[in-house]
Motif scaffolding. Structure first.
Motif, mmCIF file in Angstrom:
data_model
loop_
_atom_site.group_PDB
_atom_site.id
_atom_site.type_symbol
_atom_site.label_atom_id
_atom_site.label_comp_id
_atom_site.label_asym_id
_atom_site.label_seq_id
_atom_site.Cartn_x
_atom_site.Cartn_y
_atom_site.Cartn_z
ATOM 1 N N UNK A 7 56.860 5.163 34.217
ATOM 2 C CA UNK A 7 58.304 5.051 33.754
ATOM 3 C C UNK A 7 59.539 4.993 34.542
ATOM 4 N N UNK A 8 59.004 5.725 35.202
ATOM 5 C CA UNK A 8 60.276 6.450 36.585
ATOM 6 C C UNK A 8 60.331 5.712 38.111
ATOM 7 N N UNK A 51 62.032 13.241 37.717
ATOM 8 C CA UNK A 51 60.817 14.668 37.434
ATOM 9 C C UNK A 51 59.717 14.524 36.419
ATOM 10 N N UNK A 52 58.387 14.264 36.656
ATOM 11 C CA UNK A 52 57.765 14.171 35.867
ATOM 12 C C UNK A 52 56.718 15.463 36.142
ATOM 13 N N UNK A 97 61.728 14.592 50.447
ATOM 14 C CA UNK A 97 62.497 13.826 49.524
ATOM 15 C C UNK A 97 63.948 13.201 50.419
ATOM 16 N N UNK A 98 63.894 11.789 49.667
ATOM 17 C CA UNK A 98 64.797 10.791 50.569
ATOM 18 C C UNK A 98 65.263 9.724 50.028
ATOM 19 N N UNK A 152 62.861 7.532 47.119
ATOM 20 C CA UNK A 152 62.268 8.735 46.451
ATOM 21 C C UNK A 152 62.660 8.474 44.598
ATOM 22 N N UNK A 153 61.581 8.511 43.766
ATOM 23 C CA UNK A 153 62.257 7.812 42.642
ATOM 24 C C UNK A 153 61.837 8.610 41.960
ATOM 25 N N UNK A 154 60.673 9.692 42.156
ATOM 26 C CA UNK A 154 60.546 10.806 40.940
ATOM 27 C C UNK A 154 59.319 11.758 42.415
#
Ligand SMILES: *Cc1c(COP(=O)(O)O)cnc(C)c1O
Length: 343
Positions: free
Chosen positions: A71-72, A168-169, A122-123, A132-134
């Motif tokens: 979903x993320x 964040x997951x 993360x970038x 970085x999406x999540x």
């Protein structure tokens, strides 16, 4: 021979007679049509506990993670997590193969990400580097030995993710253990996450079932992903009833599992073992030859997991009491002695 003391995992529990009664009494309907009242009650209840817009009942924690992350993170995009995370160690590369997700990992000895190290990883992304999406964190951390992120550290991780626009997951298969060990509200964890996975079939003792938690707006997408993965269960109220029973009766008692884990660790330490102090219900010990010790203990009715060539994992749960843990410690100590040695 009597029943073995099974410390391989907290997934080995069997539904109690009272839980079975709750299963028998469940009102059901077709859950894929959205018509199972017991599933809906469970979804609403768990969403409210964690402060999410909604929840979707799925067969497994693996599926809850796959859906929550997807979903993320779209295909060809990036997820960052620790290098021992369940999603990269025990999910058969599901994120890569089903979701086309690139996973980049950060070493974290006890499974808990260091926010500074994370900040270097993360970038935001640019024309040749995917952003970085999540970020994924595991609470409690399974391979780390049931370790717990303090809320402070989770907040810092959330800030690091925010700086690059990442979500964040939380893989909260055992978040209930963190809640009981720290006294933090479940909603305190929920409010930091965009999506979350929680399990009913670990310490809570239900036979089957996990939930993925998300915003109300993403619920339809979560259900589509569940269908695509083949997770649409029909009269699943039978399973949801066990979950509702577990929420009512099996959360606070996790403290007992944590006490039993400490007892087991102390006894093994008394036998000269190198054992990490358990934070929750997982005990990790280092021995010379983990598979050999596990095999000899199994022959004497105590089941544990060899988590590596020299690492054993023992998990306490509602089907093992204090006496069982004391017995397990004695049998393991005996199993670890060199053959022929006199105790
Ligand atoms: C067990 C576990 C899962 C997967 O749950 P299943 O129901 O076995 O698929 C995911 N994450 C963590 C941290 C786990 O311990």
């Amino acid at each position: 021979m009597s029943e073995p003391v099974d410390l391989r995992s907290d997934t080995v529990t069997r539904p109690s007679p009272e839980m079975r009664q709750a299963i028998v009494a469940a009102t059901v309907g077709d859950n894929v049509y959205g018509e199972d009242p017991t599933v809906r009650e469970l979804e609403d209840r768990v969403a409210a506990l964690f402060g999410f817009g909604g929840a979707v009942f799925v067969p497994s924690g693996v599926m809850a993670n796959q859906i929550g992350v997807r979903l993320l993170v779209a295909p060809g995009e990036e997820l960052v997590c620790d290098s021992e995370a369940h999603v990269v160690t025990h999910e058969h590369a599901g994120l890569a193969s089903h979701g086309g997700v690139q996973t980049r990992t950060v070493p974290a000895p006890d499974g808990l990400l260091d926010p500074d190290l994370l900040a270097e990883t993360v970038r935001a992304g640019n024309h040749f580097t995917v952003g970085t999406r999540a970020v994924l964190v595991e609470q409690t951390h399974n391979r780390g030995g049931g370790t717990v992120y303090p809320l402070r550290r989770l907040r810092r991780i959330r800030e690091v993710a925010n700086r690059v626009g990442a979500a964040l997951h939380i893989d909260g298969a055992r978040v209930w253990n963190a809640h009981v060990a720290t006294g933090e509200e479940l909603s305190a964890y929920g409010e930091l996450a965009d999506t979350m996975a929680v399990s009913l079939s670990k310490g809570l003792g239900a036979p089957v079932g996990s939930l993925v938690l998300t915003t109300e707006a993403s619920l339809a997408d979560a259900r589509r992903l569940r269908q695509r993965l083949g997770g649409g269960m029909r009269q699943a109220g039978l399973l949801a009833a066990a979950g509702l029973y577990a929420l009512d009766h099996n959360i606070a008692r996790l403290a007992e599992d944590h006490r039993n884990a400490r007892l087991l660790a102390e006894r093994l330490r008394g036998e000269g073992w190198t054992v990490r102090a358990p934070r929750t219900n997982i005990v990790v010990a280092d021995v010379d030859d983990a598979p050999a010790v596990a095999e000899r203990a199994a022959a004497r009715g105590v089941l544990v997991s060899a988590f590596g060539p020299t690492r054993l994992r023992m998990v306490t749960h509602l089907d093992v009491d204090e006496a069982g843990c004391a017995l397990a410690a004695a049998v393991l100590a005996e199993a670890a002695r060199p053959t022929g040695a006199v105790a």
